[in-house]
Motif scaffolding. Structure first.
Motif, PDB file in Angstrom:
ATOM      1  N   UNK A  69       0.138  10.735 -10.056  1.00 14.28           N
ATOM      2  CA  UNK A  69      -1.309  10.552 -10.019  1.00 14.28           C
ATOM      3  C   UNK A  69      -1.585   9.134  -9.597  1.00 14.28           C
ATOM      4  N   UNK A  70      -2.807   8.904  -9.168  1.00 11.28           N
ATOM      5  CA  UNK A  70      -3.162   7.570  -8.721  1.00 11.28           C
ATOM      6  C   UNK A  70      -3.303   6.639  -9.902  1.00 11.28           C
ATOM      7  N   UNK A  71      -3.217   5.365  -9.621  1.00 14.80           N
ATOM      8  CA  UNK A  71      -3.338   4.382 -10.686  1.00 14.80           C
ATOM      9  C   UNK A  71      -4.763   4.345 -11.183  1.00 14.80           C
ATOM     10  N   UNK A  72      -4.936   3.839 -12.364  1.00 14.41           N
ATOM     11  CA  UNK A  72      -6.258   3.772 -12.976  1.00 14.41           C
ATOM     12  C   UNK A  72      -7.034   2.604 -12.389  1.00 14.41           C
ATOM     13  N   UNK A  73      -8.026   2.912 -11.597  1.00 16.36           N
ATOM     14  CA  UNK A  73      -8.901   1.880 -11.068  1.00 16.36           C
ATOM     15  C   UNK A  73      -8.299   1.167  -9.876  1.00 16.36           C
ATOM     16  N   UNK A  74      -9.009   0.081  -9.482  1.00 17.33           N
ATOM     17  CA  UNK A  74      -8.528  -0.717  -8.372  1.00 17.33           C
ATOM     18  C   UNK A  74      -7.354  -1.560  -8.841  1.00 17.33           C
ATOM     19  N   UNK A  75      -6.287  -1.649  -8.033  1.00 16.53           N
ATOM     20  CA  UNK A  75      -5.127  -2.446  -8.405  1.00 16.53           C
ATOM     21  C   UNK A  75      -3.987  -2.214  -7.440  1.00 16.53           C
ATOM     22  N   UNK A  76      -2.863  -2.948  -7.661  1.00 20.66           N
ATOM     23  CA  UNK A  76      -1.693  -2.861  -6.798  1.00 20.66           C
ATOM     24  C   UNK A  76      -0.523  -2.311  -7.581  1.00 20.66           C
ATOM     25  N   UNK A  77       0.333  -1.569  -6.857  1.00 20.27           N
ATOM     26  CA  UNK A  77       1.576  -1.064  -7.422  1.00 20.27           C
ATOM     27  C   UNK A  77       2.722  -1.634  -6.581  1.00 20.27           C
ATOM     28  N   UNK A  78       3.660  -2.321  -7.250  1.00 20.12           N
ATOM     29  CA  UNK A  78       4.799  -2.922  -6.545  1.00 20.12           C
ATOM     30  C   UNK A  78       5.997  -1.976  -6.636  1.00 20.12           C
ATOM     31  N   UNK A  79       6.560  -1.619  -5.483  1.00 19.99           N
ATOM     32  CA  UNK A  79       7.765  -0.799  -5.407  1.00 19.99           C
ATOM     33  C   UNK A  79       8.926  -1.736  -5.051  1.00 19.99           C
ATOM     34  N   UNK A  80       9.889  -1.907  -5.977  1.00 16.74           N
ATOM     35  CA  UNK A  80      11.033  -2.799  -5.778  1.00 16.74           C
ATOM     36  C   UNK A  80      12.255  -1.978  -5.379  1.00 16.74           C
ATOM     37  N   UNK A  81      13.026  -2.508  -4.415  1.00 17.83           N
ATOM     38  CA  UNK A  81      14.235  -1.859  -3.936  1.00 17.83           C
ATOM     39  C   UNK A  81      15.416  -2.821  -4.089  1.00 17.83           C
ATOM     40  N   UNK A  82      16.472  -2.367  -4.717  1.00 17.11           N
ATOM     41  CA  UNK A  82      17.657  -3.196  -4.983  1.00 17.11           C
ATOM     42  C   UNK A  82      18.876  -2.560  -4.319  1.00 17.11           C
ATOM     43  N   UNK A  83      19.708  -3.392  -3.620  1.00 18.57           N
ATOM     44  CA  UNK A  83      20.960  -2.962  -3.003  1.00 18.57           C
ATOM     45  C   UNK A  83      22.099  -3.366  -3.930  1.00 18.57           C
ATOM     46  N   UNK A  84      22.869  -2.354  -4.430  1.00 12.70           N
ATOM     47  CA  UNK A  84      23.938  -2.575  -5.412  1.00 12.70           C
ATOM     48  C   UNK A  84      25.275  -2.229  -4.748  1.00 12.70           C
ATOM     49  N   UNK A  85      26.213  -3.198  -4.784  1.00  9.72           N
ATOM     50  CA  UNK A  85      27.516  -2.932  -4.148  1.00  9.72           C
ATOM     51  C   UNK A  85      28.400  -2.112  -5.061  1.00  9.72           C
ATOM     52  N   UNK A  86      29.656  -1.933  -4.627  1.00  7.26           N
ATOM     53  CA  UNK A  86      30.590  -1.081  -5.367  1.00  7.26           C
ATOM     54  C   UNK A  86      30.986  -1.682  -6.699  1.00  7.26           C
ATOM     55  N   UNK A  87      30.799  -2.983  -6.854  1.00  8.93           N
ATOM     56  CA  UNK A  87      31.106  -3.650  -8.123  1.00  8.93           C
ATOM     57  C   UNK A  87      29.885  -3.747  -9.025  1.00  8.93           C
ATOM     58  N   UNK A  88      28.838  -2.955  -8.676  1.00  9.41           N
ATOM     59  CA  UNK A  88      27.562  -2.974  -9.418  1.00  9.41           C
ATOM     60  C   UNK A  88      26.908  -4.352  -9.400  1.00  9.41           C
ATOM     61  N   UNK A  89      27.131  -5.070  -8.333  1.00 12.03           N
ATOM     62  CA  UNK A  89      26.503  -6.366  -8.160  1.00 12.03           C
ATOM     63  C   UNK A  89      25.380  -6.242  -7.134  1.00 12.03           C
ATOM     64  N   UNK A  90      24.235  -6.912  -7.436  1.00 11.21           N
ATOM     65  CA  UNK A  90      23.119  -6.896  -6.496  1.00 11.21           C
ATOM     66  C   UNK A  90      23.430  -7.786  -5.315  1.00 11.21           C
ATOM     67  N   UNK A  91      23.343  -7.192  -4.122  1.00 11.04           N
ATOM     68  CA  UNK A  91      23.637  -7.980  -2.933  1.00 11.04           C
ATOM     69  C   UNK A  91      22.371  -8.271  -2.102  1.00 11.04           C
ATOM     70  N   UNK A  92      21.299  -7.574  -2.401  1.00 11.77           N
ATOM     71  CA  UNK A  92      20.025  -7.840  -1.697  1.00 11.77           C
ATOM     72  C   UNK A  92      18.899  -7.087  -2.409  1.00 11.77           C
ATOM     73  N   UNK A  93      17.638  -7.484  -2.136  1.00 11.14           N
ATOM     74  CA  UNK A  93      16.477  -6.779  -2.685  1.00 11.14           C
ATOM     75  C   UNK A  93      15.273  -6.985  -1.789  1.00 11.14           C
ATOM     76  N   UNK A  94      14.336  -6.103  -1.942  1.00  7.51           N
ATOM     77  CA  UNK A  94      13.077  -6.201  -1.181  1.00  7.51           C
ATOM     78  C   UNK A  94      12.008  -5.415  -1.954  1.00  7.51           C
TER      79      UNK A  94
END
Length: 990
Positions: A114-139
């Motif tokens: 469902x849509x968010x309540x009222x006017x506002x922003x929703x941030x969608x975060x994306x994380x790149x996880x390597x084979x060692x479960x380490x974060x190598x990048x994000x956006x």
């Protein structure tokens, strides 16, 4: 020293090995750190869209770009953070491989719950996880949502609800649906203009507070059910009766009570805040409606005969004839005449001196005969005559007049003239007048010419000019005496119409027109709206008049007036409040007065209680300038007005020099002028509805002359049901006056002389009058014209034999049927009867609305009716055809647990016939039935309730109903969509 050197020399190989090992260890650590830094910095990400608008009903799509800047393959998983209950089509366990020096495109698809309540922003975060479960990048990317504020008010019935005969309460049901995309608080208010409705809940508990707050989620609805009752007004002495058209026992009472349902946001921060209102009318219809007062072509005429001063020496009688006739949509006729008679013997003088007027008006021409005016500034042009005007060539209008008074006498007076108006365009107009007046007295002839241009520019600035020249010649002035008049006016608005200005000026010299007045008039008015609550008005008026003797030409007197006021205005819950300041100067002969001070006015009107009150106070100082001892005298004016139901009360009190002549102050400054005036008026309706008594009582007192005045003025009216009005009026007044104070300082102070003075200056007056009047409205038939209206007698009944006529005793009457013929509405009584009287003959839209549930009986009438003669309009009700059926649900039985009965109640079944719709609801088992009149229909099931799991085999079923049918069966076959079922037997080891 040598020993140490020798020792190091012997151990050189060992030291070399240790140093080499340390160097290798440090180098390995540095290389490892560099490699880790390279891993982090060699993955570069970028979103295809950094911002995405989040819309209702749409999925969210974006693309993540991953660039591998290293020389080796990079493997990773993608982790997306999102709001709860949102669905991602991305497999979180999927391993992505980014090859060296290449870009990998990963689609991002989200399904919002469902849509968010009222006017506002929703941030969608994306994380790149390597084979060692380490974060190598994000956006990340941003979802922007725009709050949609919207709601609907839905009435469960029409916005017109009719009371049945002798009914005073109706059920009102409505719902509010939040059609926005977020939760919304709404303020709901109920309001009636006249206070003639009361609102209660379904338990008949009166709702005192008409305000409530409703909180609705997106797409949520709230239903409200109320009982709305008509507040019965007492017939007598609540509101004043119209003394011109009151009919005591008429059945012509059409009553409409309006209820306003007002909704708005709970926070109104600006003028663009959303509001939604709806109006519901509760209507009380009569059983008799008179469309026109007369059923034939006629000239309306009001005849009023009155006689006054009966039993007095100067009795007189007056006959007044007046009327107005709307000939068609564009033409009308107005007329009146008055004859006065005060002789005790026959004479034709009253007929010679009678005043009369007949005027014809349409959108092209006008013709007026009788008591008219030439409307020419500076020229005496009023009396008996003729005036006509004509519009032609779209932009031109010409009018002429001729007036003659006192023909063949020394005071004979003739005026005639011409006026032409030329409308060049919407912004420029010219009006010119040429007129002449001839008087037998002194052989005076006055000719006048005037020109009046009017200009508008920039759509809001208006300027008017007037210039006039007059030429006068008479026995005293054989040569032409020329005079002139000039004037100008300007009005406009500024600052988005918050500031409005008006200026007027006019001057004429002493020779203009008759040559008896020299005038200068200046006037200014401006108003400014400060805010939504306050405004201010500034008024300035200056007048100077020099009066000259008409025959000798010498100056008689000068008069001068200056008035300046500033008044603030506001409205609040206490009423209207107007504080202000004033400065006034009046300079008349022997009366030069300067006044200044402050004023305040407070008024309040309650329509529901029929009460109005106002208080006005004006206080300051007045300075008479014509006395030796020039002083500032305190002055006060206070007035009070109260109107409540059939009562009116007025009170006025004056203190000091306000309008009194200052000559009194010259002779006696020991007495401060004071006066008071009280008046009380009441209209009383008797239990006998034919009788109405109108009473007036007045009392006044002025202390300077010790003047007491009392007056009583009652009038008794008698009204007949046929429209006659008879009145008997009388009056009695009593007054006393004493002028001693005015002459105190010029008479002797001897006690005996003063006693004689008092006896001589005290006067007592009384007066008694008696009169009567008779009034009636007539319609004078116009000969040779056909009848133009007819009376319709309505009869509604059960038509058992189907012949359309109520001709059997067992064909019972149907009351509470609303009959609508054009804009005329009437309701049948308990005998099924109603009358529409004097309805113009033509074709009308025709509608019949039964207010009672008739269990399948329907009116057999067309949608139009032609009125062409007096007659009966039969409204036969015939039994409809029963439509019955059921919903058959074909479900897929997967398991025994699903083999349970489904609730099929409250599914809407509709029958469509042209613009008519009939609805019913199913019961728990999906069965339904309702009655329909004969005709062709489309039977429809509301498919919105099916969703995605069901489908209907056939909908929109056409049927034709005939009188010979008793019933028609209709069924709807609903199929559950088949699902693939995989059956596993866990008892089978294979």
């Amino acid at each position: 020293m040598n020993k140490a050197f020798n020792f190091l020399n012997k151990k050189r190989p060992l030291i070399f090995l240790l140093g080499l090992f340390s160097f290798i260890n440090v180098s390995a650590q540095v290389i490892t750190t560099i490699q880790k830094t390279e891993v982090i910095n060699t993955i570069v990400t970028k979103m295809a869209k950094t911002e995405v608008e989040l819309k209702e009903g749409e999925i969210i799509s974006n693309v993540l770009k991953v660039y591998n800047n290293s020389l080796i393959n990079k493997k990773f998983k993608l982790n997306i953070t999102k709001p709860n209950y949102w669905t991602s089509l991305e497999n979180s366990n999927k391993i992505y491989t980014a090859i060296p020096r290449d870009t990998l495109y990963i689609p991002i698809i989200l399904i919002p719950y469902k849509l968010s309540e009222g006017s506002g922003d929703v941030f969608i975060n994306l994380f790149l996880i390597d084979e060692d479960d380490q974060q190598i990048a994000n956006d990340y990317f941003t979802l922007r949502t725009k709050k949609k504020i919207s709601w609907n008010i839905d009435l469960k019935s029409e916005n017109k609800l009719y009371f049945k005969n002798d009914e005073h309460t109706k059920k009102l049901s409505y719902s509010i649906t939040n059609t926005g995309n977020s939760k919304q608080d709404l303020f709901v208010n109920y309001k009636t203009l006249k206070g003639d409705l009361s609102i209660a809940d379904t338990l008949s508990q009166l709702i005192v507070n008409p305000n409530l707050t409703v909180n609705l989620n997106a797409e949520e609805s709230a239903t409200f059910d109320y009982l709305v009752s008509e507040i019965e007004q007492k017939d007598r002495n609540v509101k004043k009766i119209s003394l011109d058209n009151y009919i005591p026992n008429s059945n012509l009472d059409y009553k409409k009570h309006s209820l306003f349902i007002n909704t708005s946001q709970t926070k109104i921060l600006d003028k663009n805040a959303l509001r939604k209102d709806t109006k519901v009318d509760f209507i009380k219809l009569p059983n008799l409606v008179v469309a026109e007062p007369y059923g034939y072509p006629s000239i309306p005429m009001t005849v009023e005969l009155s006689a006054q001063n009966i039993l007095d020496n100067n009795a007189f009688m007056s006959l007044n004839l007046r009327g107005y006739k709307q000939l068609n949509d564009r033409a009308s006729l107005a007329y009146y005449s008055q004859i006065n008679y005060n002789k005790s013997y026959f004479t034709n003088e009253p007929f010679k001196n009678a005043t009369f007027f007949v005027g014809y008006y349409d959108d092209i021409k006008t013709i007026e005969v009788g008591q008219i005016s030439g409307n020419v500034i500076g020229l005496s042009s009023a009396g008996n005559g003729i005036r006509a005007s004509y519009n032609y060539l779209r932009n031109h209008k010409t009018s002429v007049f001729y007036i003659q008074n006192n023909k063949n006498t020394l005071s004979s007076n003739v005026s005639y003239g011409l006026t032409h108006t030329y409308q060049i365009n919407d912004n420029l107009k010219f009006t010119a007048n040429l007129a002449q007046n001839e008087r037998t007295f002194q052989n005076r002839k006055t000719t006048l010419f005037s020109l009046q241009p009017s200009l508008r520019f920039f759509d809001k600035h208006y300027i008017n000019f007037i210039t006039a020249l007059s030429f006068r010649k008479d026995d005293l002035n054989p040569t032409n005496t020329q005079g002139f008049l000039i004037g100008a006016s300007y009005n406009s608005s500024f600052i988005e119409k918050r500031l409005k200005l008006t200026f007027n000026s006019q001057y004429n010299d002493r020779n203009f027109s008759l040559g008896s007045f020299e005038r200068l008039n200046l006037n200014h008015r401006s108003s400014y709206t400060i805010n939504s609550n306050w405004s201010v008005n500034l008024n300035n008026l200056y007048q100077k008049v020099a009066i000259y003797n008409l025959t000798q030409g010498n100056l008689i007197s000068n008069q001068e007036i200056l008035v300046n006021t500033v008044v603030f205005n506001t409205n609040n819950r206490f009423g209207n409040f107007q504080p202000g300041l004033y400065y006034e100067t009046t300079n008349y002969p022997l009366n030069h007065l300067v006044s200044r001070g402050a004023s305040i006015r407070l008024s309040k009107f309650d329509f529901s209680q029929n009460i109005f009150s106002a208080i006005n106070i004006k206080a300051g100082y007045s300075s008479p300038k014509d006395i030796e001892k020039k002083r500032d005298y305190f002055s006060l004016q206070a007035s009070f007005l109260l109107r409540y139901k059939v009562w009116n009360f007025n009170a006025k009190y004056d203190y000091g020099f306000i309008t009194s002549s200052s000559s009194f102050a010259k002779t006696n400054d020991n007495i401060t002028p004071q006066s008071i005036r009280l008046s009380l008026q009441n209209q009383y309706a008797f239990i006998n509805r034919h009788l109405v008594l109108d009473n007036n009582f007045v009392y006044s007192y002025f202390n300077v002359f010790k003047n007491h005045s009392i007056g009583i003025f009652p009038t008794l009216y008698y009204f007949t049901d046929s429209g006659w009005r008879l009145s008997l009026n009388t009056s009695y007044s009593f007054s006393t006056r004493n002028f001693t104070n005015l002459f105190d300082n010029i008479f002797t102070t001897n006690p005996q002389d003063l006693a004689n003075l008092n006896n001589n200056t005290t006067t007592i007056n009384s007066d008694f009058t008696l009169g009567f009047s008779l009034k009636k409205d007539f319609g004078i038939p116009i000969p040779f014209l056909k009848k133009s209206a007819a009376t319709v007698n309505v009869s509604s009944f059960y038509d058992l034999d189907g012949d359309g006529v109520q001709n059997a005793k067992d064909e019972g009457a149907i009351g509470n049927v609303v009959v609508r013929i054009g804009n005329y509405e009437v309701i049948t009584d308990e005998n099924g009867k109603a009358i529409l009287k004097n309805v113009p003959m033509k074709k009308y839209a025709y509608q019949v609305i039964p207010l009672d549930k008739l269990e399948g009986w329907f009116p057999k009438v067309s949608d139009s009716i032609i009125i062409q003669d007096d007659g009966i309009a039969n409204i036969p009700f015939a039994r409809g055809v029963k439509i019955y059926g059921e919903i058959i649900l074909d479900r897929q039985k997967i398991a025994i647990a699903e083999d349970k009965e489904v609730d099929l109640s409250r599914i809407k079944i509709s029958a469509f016939n042209n613009n008519k719709v009939y609805n019913t609801l199913t019961d728990k088992k999906g069965r339904f039935e309702f009655y329909l009149p004969n005709g062709t229909y489309i039977i429809t099931l509301d498919e919105n309730i099916l969703g995605t799991n069901y489908k209907i085999a056939r909908n929109n079923i056409p049927i034709t109903l005939k009188e010979t049918q008793d019933g028609v069966y209709v069924s709807f076959y609903i199929i559950e969509n088949r699902r693939k079922v995989i059956i596993k037997d866990f008892n089978n080891k294979n």
